[in-house]
Design an enzyme around this catalytic site. Structure first.
Site, short mmCIF file in Angstrom:
data_model
loop_
_atom_site.label_atom_id
_atom_site.label_comp_id
_atom_site.label_asym_id
_atom_site.label_seq_id
_atom_site.Cartn_x
_atom_site.Cartn_y
_atom_site.Cartn_z
N LYS A 65 -25.61 5.14 -40.00
CA LYS A 65 -27.03 5.47 -39.82
C LYS A 65 -27.11 6.68 -38.90
CE LYS A 65 -30.25 2.86 -37.55
NZ LYS A 65 -31.33 1.85 -37.41
N ALA A 212 -37.65 -1.86 -24.82
CA ALA A 212 -37.06 -0.89 -23.90
C ALA A 212 -35.58 -0.69 -24.18
CB ALA A 212 -37.24 -1.39 -22.47
N SER A 283 -32.46 -7.19 -27.24
CA SER A 283 -31.99 -6.50 -28.45
C SER A 283 -31.81 -5.02 -28.17
CB SER A 283 -33.01 -6.68 -29.57
OG SER A 283 -32.82 -5.72 -30.57
N1 LIG Z 1 -34.18 -3.26 -30.39
C1 LIG Z 1 -34.24 -2.60 -31.52
O1 LIG Z 1 -33.49 -2.84 -32.42
C2 LIG Z 1 -35.28 -1.54 -31.68
C3 LIG Z 1 -35.57 -1.05 -32.95
C4 LIG Z 1 -36.58 -0.12 -33.10
C5 LIG Z 1 -37.30 0.35 -32.01
N2 LIG Z 1 -36.97 -0.13 -30.76
C6 LIG Z 1 -37.73 0.31 -29.57
O2 LIG Z 1 -39.00 -0.32 -29.61
C7 LIG Z 1 -39.96 0.51 -28.95
C8 LIG Z 1 -41.16 0.70 -29.86
O3 LIG Z 1 -40.76 1.43 -31.02
P1 LIG Z 1 -41.81 1.81 -32.17
O4 LIG Z 1 -41.06 2.62 -33.15
O5 LIG Z 1 -42.53 0.59 -32.65
O6 LIG Z 1 -42.80 2.73 -31.32
P2 LIG Z 1 -44.33 3.02 -31.58
O7 LIG Z 1 -44.67 4.19 -30.73
O8 LIG Z 1 -44.63 3.09 -33.04
O9 LIG Z 1 -45.09 1.71 -31.01
C9 LIG Z 1 -45.17 1.36 -29.67
C10 LIG Z 1 -46.45 0.55 -29.49
O10 LIG Z 1 -46.48 -0.02 -28.18
C11 LIG Z 1 -47.80 0.13 -27.67
N3 LIG Z 1 -47.69 0.04 -26.21
C12 LIG Z 1 -47.25 0.98 -25.34
N4 LIG Z 1 -47.23 0.47 -24.10
C13 LIG Z 1 -47.70 -0.81 -24.19
C14 LIG Z 1 -47.94 -1.85 -23.24
N5 LIG Z 1 -47.69 -1.67 -21.94
N6 LIG Z 1 -48.44 -3.02 -23.69
C15 LIG Z 1 -48.71 -3.21 -25.00
N7 LIG Z 1 -48.50 -2.26 -25.94
C16 LIG Z 1 -47.99 -1.08 -25.53
C17 LIG Z 1 -48.28 1.47 -28.21
O11 LIG Z 1 -49.68 1.58 -28.17
C18 LIG Z 1 -47.72 1.41 -29.63
O12 LIG Z 1 -48.60 0.78 -30.53
C19 LIG Z 1 -39.23 1.83 -28.62
O13 LIG Z 1 -38.83 1.82 -27.26
C20 LIG Z 1 -38.02 1.80 -29.52
O14 LIG Z 1 -36.94 2.54 -29.00
C21 LIG Z 1 -36.00 -1.07 -30.58
#
Ligand SMILES: NC(=O)c1ccc[n+]([C@@H]2O[C@H](COP(=O)([O-])OP(=O)(O)OC[C@H]3O[C@@H](n4cnc5c(N)ncnc54)[C@H](O)[C@@H]3O)[C@@H](O)[C@H]2O)c1
Length: 310
Positions: A65, A212, A283
């Protein structure tokens, strides 16, 4: 010619329920050493963002990926996460398929969050919530709904929670406190704000901490994580980035304090041991999860996929 799975084609080929079963099988195969995964490689292009190369081998296939994180992109009308997944035949190295990386990521992230909640949450858990319903949070909510739950959704942007609730068949929480009080809480925020300060989780709760994953970001206070039973997807990754890493740096958690989810799924290690235990799953996102989704997609590839000459 090899098939290319656009996001839409992937979602048609692999339902959230199939994704969950595939990801479960992937975690089990990895725990048993049947699938392997070299550490992911970060290629920084700061301050704009970074590239990540995530390889894995298993099920007769190899996967890479190549995926990005460019947080400033939405302001320019571009996605934060984009890239490609390549799948090759492990017997002769020939390319077999290419897939949209963002779509693979959302499916496997939703699957892992819910798999951990179902494995580690109380069997009688009733309420389930998702905090942060952006691109990946909505996938988590969709997976919960596919498993027969009506998730409670909260986002700092209330319009997003309302829209996501309508889309997946959930309910927008009236307050953040209501969402944080659910029996299982799945968090998918960027981790710029701690959602769980020390002492906030109540006996019996489970949290899947998906969001995070960068230095300095956290969804839970280090001392709160160190207070509960801690599980992760992979110790190597989790101890270097994410929620567990902050505890390792502070000397609050060591290898023996953290159980990998795959070891619980194979029966090698205990999961939840008491109804009043608090469980947390950290995760970081694994290439073996991506491989599990890609193999599921190949199994049920639609006939009308676009073809790429290679
Ligand atoms: N663990 C994994 O496998 C994995 C996979 C994908 C993404 N992620 C992580 O997940 C996070 C989100 O990714 P995404 O692609 O969905 O991003 P995104 O920007 O599409 O969504 C983030 C959402 O969180 C909301 N938000 C921000 N701060 C907040 C708070 N304090 N309380 C409630 N809501 C809040 C925002 O308004 C937004 O809707 C990123 O940090 C990303 O790196 C982790």
């Amino acid at each position: 010619m090899i098939p290319f799975f656009t996001g839409d084609a992937l979602r048609r080929a692999v339902s959230p329920e199939r994704a969950l079963e595939a990801v479960r099988e992937g975690f089990v195969a990895f725990a048993r050493g049947e699938w392997t995964m070299p550490p992911k490689v970060y290629v920084p292009a700061y301050p704009a963002g970074d590239f990540r190369a995530m390889p894995a081998l298993g099920g007769g296939h190899a996967l890479l990926k190549w995926v990005t994180s460019f947080p400033g992109n939405p302001a320019q009308g571009l996605p934060t996460v984009t890239g490609l997944v390549l799948v090759s035949d492990a017997s002769n190295g020939m390319l077999r398929a290419a897939l949209d990386a963002a779509a693979v990521t959302t499916l496997r992230t939703g699957a892992a969050a819910v798999l951990a909640a179902e494995t580690l949450g109380r069997p009688d858990a009733e309420s389930a919530s998702v905090i942060g319903v952006g691109v990946n949070g909505i996938a988590v909510a969709r997976t919960l709904a596919a498993r027969g739950r009506r998730p409670l959704l909260w986002d700092v942007d209330p319009g997003r929670a309302e829209a996501a609730a309508a889309e997946v068949g959930g309910e927008a929480a009236a307050t953040r406190e209501e969402a944080l009080a659910a029996d299982v809480v799945l968090t998918v925020t960027p981790g710029r704000e701690v959602l769980f300060p020390e002492g906030s989780l109540r006996p019996g709760q489970h949290v899947s901490l998906m969001g995070a994953d960068g230095a300095g970001n956290a969804e839970i206070a280090a001392r709160e994580l160190a207070r509960v039973r801690v599980f992760c997807d992979d110790w190597e990754q989790a101890s270097h980035g994410g929620e567990v890493a902050q505890c390792v740096e502070l000397g609050l958690l060591g290898r023996d304090d953290v159980t990998e989810l795959g070891d619980v799924l194979t029966g090698e290690a205990p999961g939840r041991e008491a109804d009043d235990e608090i469980t947390a799953f950290d995760s970081t996102g694994l290439a073996i999860q991506d491989l599990a989704i890609a193999l599921a997609a190949l199994e049920s590839a639609p006939d009308d996929l676009p073809q790429i000459p290679v």
